[in-house]
Design a protein around this motif. Structure first.
Motif, PDB file in Angstrom:
ATOM      1  N   ALA A  56       0.827  -1.245   0.078  1.00 39.85           N
ATOM      2  CA  ALA A  56      -0.170   0.007  -0.074  1.00 39.85           C
ATOM      3  C   ALA A  56       0.823   1.182   0.080  1.00 39.85           C
ATOM      4  CB  ALA A  56      -0.693   0.010   1.311  1.00 39.85           C
ATOM      5  N   ALA A  57       1.864   1.249   0.688  1.00 37.75           N
ATOM      6  CA  ALA A  57       3.026   2.411   0.721  1.00 37.75           C
ATOM      7  C   ALA A  57       3.429   2.637  -0.418  1.00 37.75           C
ATOM      8  CB  ALA A  57       4.025   2.177   1.899  1.00 37.75           C
ATOM      9  N   ARG A  58       3.846   1.541  -1.434  1.00 37.31           N
ATOM     10  CA  ARG A  58       4.330   1.740  -2.580  1.00 37.31           C
ATOM     11  C   ARG A  58       3.323   2.228  -3.868  1.00 37.31           C
ATOM     12  NH1 ARG A  58       9.059  -1.327  -4.282  1.00 37.31           N
ATOM     13  NH2 ARG A  58      10.613  -1.520  -2.320  1.00 37.31           N
ATOM     14  N   THR A  59       2.016   1.691  -3.560  1.00 37.29           N
ATOM     15  CA  THR A  59       1.106   2.045  -4.660  1.00 37.29           C
ATOM     16  C   THR A  59       0.019   3.112  -4.438  1.00 37.29           C
ATOM     17  OG1 THR A  59      -0.199   0.017  -3.860  1.00 37.29           O
ATOM     18  CG2 THR A  59       1.541  -0.308  -5.282  1.00 37.29           C
ATOM     19  N   ALA A  60       0.190   3.783  -3.266  1.00 41.90           N
ATOM     20  CA  ALA A  60      -0.877   4.894  -2.760  1.00 41.90           C
ATOM     21  C   ALA A  60      -2.181   4.120  -2.624  1.00 41.90           C
ATOM     22  CB  ALA A  60      -0.841   5.862  -3.865  1.00 41.90           C
ATOM     23  N   THR A  61      -2.170   2.753  -2.123  1.00 41.72           N
ATOM     24  CA  THR A  61      -3.729   2.034  -1.972  1.00 41.72           C
ATOM     25  C   THR A  61      -3.844   1.901  -0.612  1.00 41.72           C
ATOM     26  OG1 THR A  61      -2.549   0.193  -2.017  1.00 41.72           O
ATOM     27  CG2 THR A  61      -3.440   1.026  -4.258  1.00 41.72           C
ATOM     28  N   HIS A  62      -5.001   1.517  -0.066  1.00 39.71           N
ATOM     29  CA  HIS A  62      -5.485   1.242   1.243  1.00 39.71           C
ATOM     30  C   HIS A  62      -5.149   0.008   1.808  1.00 39.71           C
ATOM     31  CE1 HIS A  62      -8.812   0.604   4.258  1.00 39.71           C
ATOM     32  NE2 HIS A  62      -8.057   1.751   4.799  1.00 39.71           N
ATOM     33  N   GLY A  63      -4.319  -0.211   2.455  1.00 36.93           N
ATOM     34  CA  GLY A  63      -3.585  -1.500   3.114  1.00 36.93           C
ATOM     35  C   GLY A  63      -4.458  -2.438   3.601  1.00 36.93           C
ATOM     36  N   PRO A  64      -5.812  -2.159   4.543  1.00 34.94           N
ATOM     37  CA  PRO A  64      -6.677  -3.024   5.004  1.00 34.94           C
ATOM     38  C   PRO A  64      -7.730  -3.642   3.802  1.00 34.94           C
ATOM     39  CG  PRO A  64      -6.456  -1.430   6.548  1.00 34.94           C
ATOM     40  CD  PRO A  64      -5.600  -0.856   5.364  1.00 34.94           C
ATOM     41  N   SER A  65      -7.761  -2.780   3.064  1.00 32.76           N
ATOM     42  CA  SER A  65      -8.486  -3.202   1.477  1.00 32.76           C
ATOM     43  C   SER A  65      -7.618  -4.054   0.830  1.00 32.76           C
ATOM     44  CB  SER A  65      -9.047  -2.051   1.084  1.00 32.76           C
ATOM     45  OG  SER A  65      -9.995  -1.378   1.781  1.00 32.76           O
ATOM     46  N   LEU A  66      -6.649  -3.678   0.520  1.00 30.97           N
ATOM     47  CA  LEU A  66      -5.564  -4.663  -0.444  1.00 30.97           C
ATOM     48  C   LEU A  66      -5.432  -5.910   0.215  1.00 30.97           C
ATOM     49  CD1 LEU A  66      -3.760  -4.616  -2.583  1.00 30.97           C
ATOM     50  CD2 LEU A  66      -1.905  -3.690  -1.368  1.00 30.97           C
ATOM     51  N   HIS A  67      -5.349  -6.024   1.752  1.00 27.68           N
ATOM     52  CA  HIS A  67      -5.189  -7.191   2.156  1.00 27.68           C
ATOM     53  C   HIS A  67      -6.295  -8.113   1.829  1.00 27.68           C
ATOM     54  CE1 HIS A  67      -5.086 -10.472   5.586  1.00 27.68           C
ATOM     55  NE2 HIS A  67      -3.725 -10.167   5.331  1.00 27.68           N
ATOM     56  N   ARG A  68      -7.470  -7.505   2.099  1.00 30.09           N
ATOM     57  CA  ARG A  68      -8.525  -8.344   1.685  1.00 30.09           C
ATOM     58  C   ARG A  68      -8.797  -8.976   0.407  1.00 30.09           C
ATOM     59  NH1 ARG A  68     -12.776  -4.825   5.099  1.00 30.09           N
ATOM     60  NH2 ARG A  68     -14.462  -6.132   4.471  1.00 30.09           N
ATOM     61  N   ILE A  69      -8.390  -8.068  -0.650  1.00 26.90           N
ATOM     62  CA  ILE A  69      -8.560  -8.419  -1.929  1.00 26.90           C
ATOM     63  C   ILE A  69      -7.472  -9.478  -2.236  1.00 26.90           C
ATOM     64  CG2 ILE A  69      -7.972  -7.537  -4.368  1.00 26.90           C
ATOM     65  CD1 ILE A  69      -9.602  -4.881  -3.321  1.00 26.90           C
ATOM     66  N   LEU A  70      -6.259  -9.346  -1.708  1.00 27.18           N
ATOM     67  CA  LEU A  70      -5.192 -10.166  -2.159  1.00 27.18           C
ATOM     68  C   LEU A  70      -5.440 -11.480  -1.203  1.00 27.18           C
ATOM     69  CD1 LEU A  70      -1.987  -7.875  -1.570  1.00 27.18           C
ATOM     70  CD2 LEU A  70      -3.171  -8.780  -3.790  1.00 27.18           C
ATOM     71  N   ARG A  71      -6.236 -11.518  -0.382  1.00 25.71           N
ATOM     72  CA  ARG A  71      -6.586 -12.740   0.221  1.00 25.71           C
ATOM     73  C   ARG A  71      -7.502 -13.565  -0.604  1.00 25.71           C
ATOM     74  NH1 ARG A  71      -8.662 -11.920   6.127  1.00 25.71           N
ATOM     75  NH2 ARG A  71     -10.537 -11.057   5.062  1.00 25.71           N
ATOM     76  N   LEU A  72      -8.355 -12.770  -1.222  1.00 25.60           N
ATOM     77  CA  LEU A  72      -9.340 -13.511  -1.972  1.00 25.60           C
ATOM     78  C   LEU A  72      -8.673 -13.920  -3.306  1.00 25.60           C
ATOM     79  CD1 LEU A  72     -12.249 -13.891  -3.281  1.00 25.60           C
ATOM     80  CD2 LEU A  72     -12.167 -11.481  -4.207  1.00 25.60           C
ATOM     81  N   LEU A  73      -7.788 -13.346  -3.897  1.00 30.98           N
ATOM     82  CA  LEU A  73      -7.040 -13.698  -4.963  1.00 30.98           C
ATOM     83  C   LEU A  73      -6.069 -14.806  -4.858  1.00 30.98           C
ATOM     84  CD1 LEU A  73      -6.698 -10.617  -6.839  1.00 30.98           C
ATOM     85  CD2 LEU A  73      -8.382 -12.315  -7.385  1.00 30.98           C
ATOM     86  N   ALA A  74      -5.808 -14.831  -3.406  1.00 34.11           N
ATOM     87  CA  ALA A  74      -4.724 -16.104  -3.219  1.00 34.11           C
ATOM     88  C   ALA A  74      -5.442 -17.383  -2.954  1.00 34.11           C
ATOM     89  CB  ALA A  74      -4.119 -15.847  -1.693  1.00 34.11           C
ATOM     90  N   VAL A  75      -6.777 -17.550  -2.597  1.00 35.22           N
ATOM     91  CA  VAL A  75      -7.851 -18.519  -2.736  1.00 35.22           C
ATOM     92  C   VAL A  75      -7.824 -18.818  -4.060  1.00 35.22           C
ATOM     93  CG1 VAL A  75     -10.270 -19.320  -2.220  1.00 35.22           C
ATOM     94  CG2 VAL A  75      -9.046 -17.742  -0.472  1.00 35.22           C
ATOM     95  N   ARG A  76      -7.828 -18.070  -5.134  1.00 35.62           N
ATOM     96  CA  ARG A  76      -7.978 -18.338  -6.341  1.00 35.62           C
ATOM     97  C   ARG A  76      -6.677 -18.779  -7.096  1.00 35.62           C
ATOM     98  NH1 ARG A  76     -12.681 -19.927  -7.186  1.00 35.62           N
ATOM     99  NH2 ARG A  76     -12.284 -19.875  -9.390  1.00 35.62           N
ATOM    100  N   GLY A  77      -5.525 -18.921  -6.145  1.00 37.79           N
ATOM    101  CA  GLY A  77      -4.473 -19.192  -6.980  1.00 37.79           C
ATOM    102  C   GLY A  77      -3.464 -18.237  -7.529  1.00 37.79           C
ATOM    103  N   LEU A  78      -3.756 -16.927  -7.263  1.00 39.07           N
ATOM    104  CA  LEU A  78      -3.092 -15.905  -8.110  1.00 39.07           C
ATOM    105  C   LEU A  78      -1.603 -15.494  -7.019  1.00 39.07           C
ATOM    106  CD1 LEU A  78      -5.394 -13.874 -10.189  1.00 39.07           C
ATOM    107  CD2 LEU A  78      -4.219 -15.775 -10.834  1.00 39.07           C
ATOM    108  N   PHE A  79      -1.967 -15.494  -5.934  1.00 38.89           N
ATOM    109  CA  PHE A  79      -1.150 -14.962  -4.819  1.00 38.89           C
ATOM    110  C   PHE A  79      -1.004 -16.150  -3.684  1.00 38.89           C
ATOM    111  CE2 PHE A  79      -3.001 -11.196  -6.721  1.00 38.89           C
ATOM    112  CZ  PHE A  79      -1.886 -10.154  -6.909  1.00 38.89           C
TER     113      PHE A  79
END
Length: 344
Positions: A56-79
């Motif tokens: 989030a610090a590198r991409t000017a995004t919202h950390g908690p929201s980013l964590h939740r989105i990455l967690r979803l995409l981890a379930v889908r096998g991308l992360f």
């Protein structure tokens, strides 16, 4: 309150992942995928895992929201998430990086673009009317709209180039053209496939045929190509270049309904002498229905155009009506197959 102990509840059969569950949440997964693609999250994981807060610090995004989105995409096998909560890329997720030659980033941006989302939203009405959702949403046909919208055209062109480039090489290596053959690539775009074909045998010559504005940006003037190709602009509904030993139609017929396909094939047949061969490079759907990526592409056609993917039998019928005899279907290491036919 005492601290929690024991194991969390597990999904029961009612809530476990299933085809119905996965399809129902499909739009959420694609929206999450677009979010990380737009913010180029994968580029910041090229050197190794990082936490959502670091990203989030590198991409000017919202950390908690980013964590939740990455967690979803981890379930889908991308992360993948490690024990300290840092996310890394899986092999499949590497395709989201923009710095790799086989990046799928432009294709992700294309297929998750509002052009496609709004068209997909229209499938409910398409099921009733048969009309593409794109036309209803934008008030114009897909290609008419792109001609007047440079930004969306650039998104589409970049996405298609990402998908088409690797296919050109795989198709070219899947068919053995006799030495000295003259190959006419009908609606061949900028010439990527024709270049791949001519590169494999220095005795081959070719003609690149497409709209004048398209062929003006051809990519055929490379090493070893001098004097081996011709460029012609025109409309394949009217005429195509004569004198070819082989005519190639790659990812063209699936854009059109049967009536228009017969018009295109009619132009090719008028140009081709008896015995000339036609190679139709398109998805060939299995009969009966079975898992195949072309089935998904078929729905994209339903959403945005009046075309469709076809079975071998459907191709055979259309080719016969246009004066060609289908002879065989060749598999390639990519999505499309090669339907080979001869002018009779």
């Amino acid at each position: 309150m005492s601290s929690a102990t024991g194991e969390p509840s597990r999904p029961t059969d009612l809530f476990a992942s299933s085809p119905l569950h996965d399809v129902m949440y499909g739009h959420i997964h694609s929206a999450a995928l677009r979010a990380v693609a737009v913010h180029r999250i994968a580029d910041h994981l090229a050197e190794g895992p990082r936490t959502a807060e670091e990203l989030a610090a590198r991409t000017a995004t919202h950390g908690p929201s980013l964590h939740r989105i990455l967690r979803l995409l981890a379930v889908r096998g991308l992360f993948r998430e490690d024990e300290r909560g840092a996310f890394g890329l899986t092999q499949e997720g590497q395709g989201l990086r923009t710095d790799l030659p086989d990046s799928r980033h432009p294709a992700v941006l294309m297929f998750t673009d509002p052009m496609f989302r709004r068209s997909a939203d229209g499938l409910t009405d398409t099921l009733r009317t048969g009309r593409p959702g794109f036309t209803e949403a934008y008030g114009a046909s897909f290609f008419e709209y792109l001609a007047k919208s440079p930004e969306d055209r650039a998104t589409f062109d970049a996405g298609m180039a990402t998908l088409s480039g690797p296919v050109d090489e795989l198709v070219a290596q899947s068919y053995d053209f006799p030495p000295g053959s003259r190959v006419v690539d009908v609606a061949g775009g900028r010439g990527g496939l024709l270049r791949a074909i001519l590169t494999r045998d220095p005795t081959l010559t070719g003609v690149l045929f497409d709209q004048p504005v398209t062929v003006a940006e051809h990519v055929l003037n490379g090493p070893g190509m001098s004097g081996r190709y011709e460029i012609e602009g025109g409309d394949f509904f009217v005429t195509v270049p004569a004198g070819g030993d082989f005519y190639v139609l790659k990812h063209i017929l699936h854009d059109w309904n049967d009536e228009d396909v017969l018009r295109i094939l009619g132009s090719v047949r008028r140009a081709a002498t008896a015995g000339a061969r036609l190679l139709v490079v398109d998805s060939v759907l299995p009969e009966p229905s079975a898992p195949h990526p072309g089935v998904e592409v078929d729905i994209v056609m339903l959403m945005i155009l009046r075309g469709r993917e076809r079975t071998a039998g459907e191709f055979e019928g259309l080719l016969a009506r246009a004066g060609f005899r289908a002879e065989r279907v060749l598999a390639t290491p990519s999505l499309p197959s090669i339907v080979e036919a001869v002018a009779v």
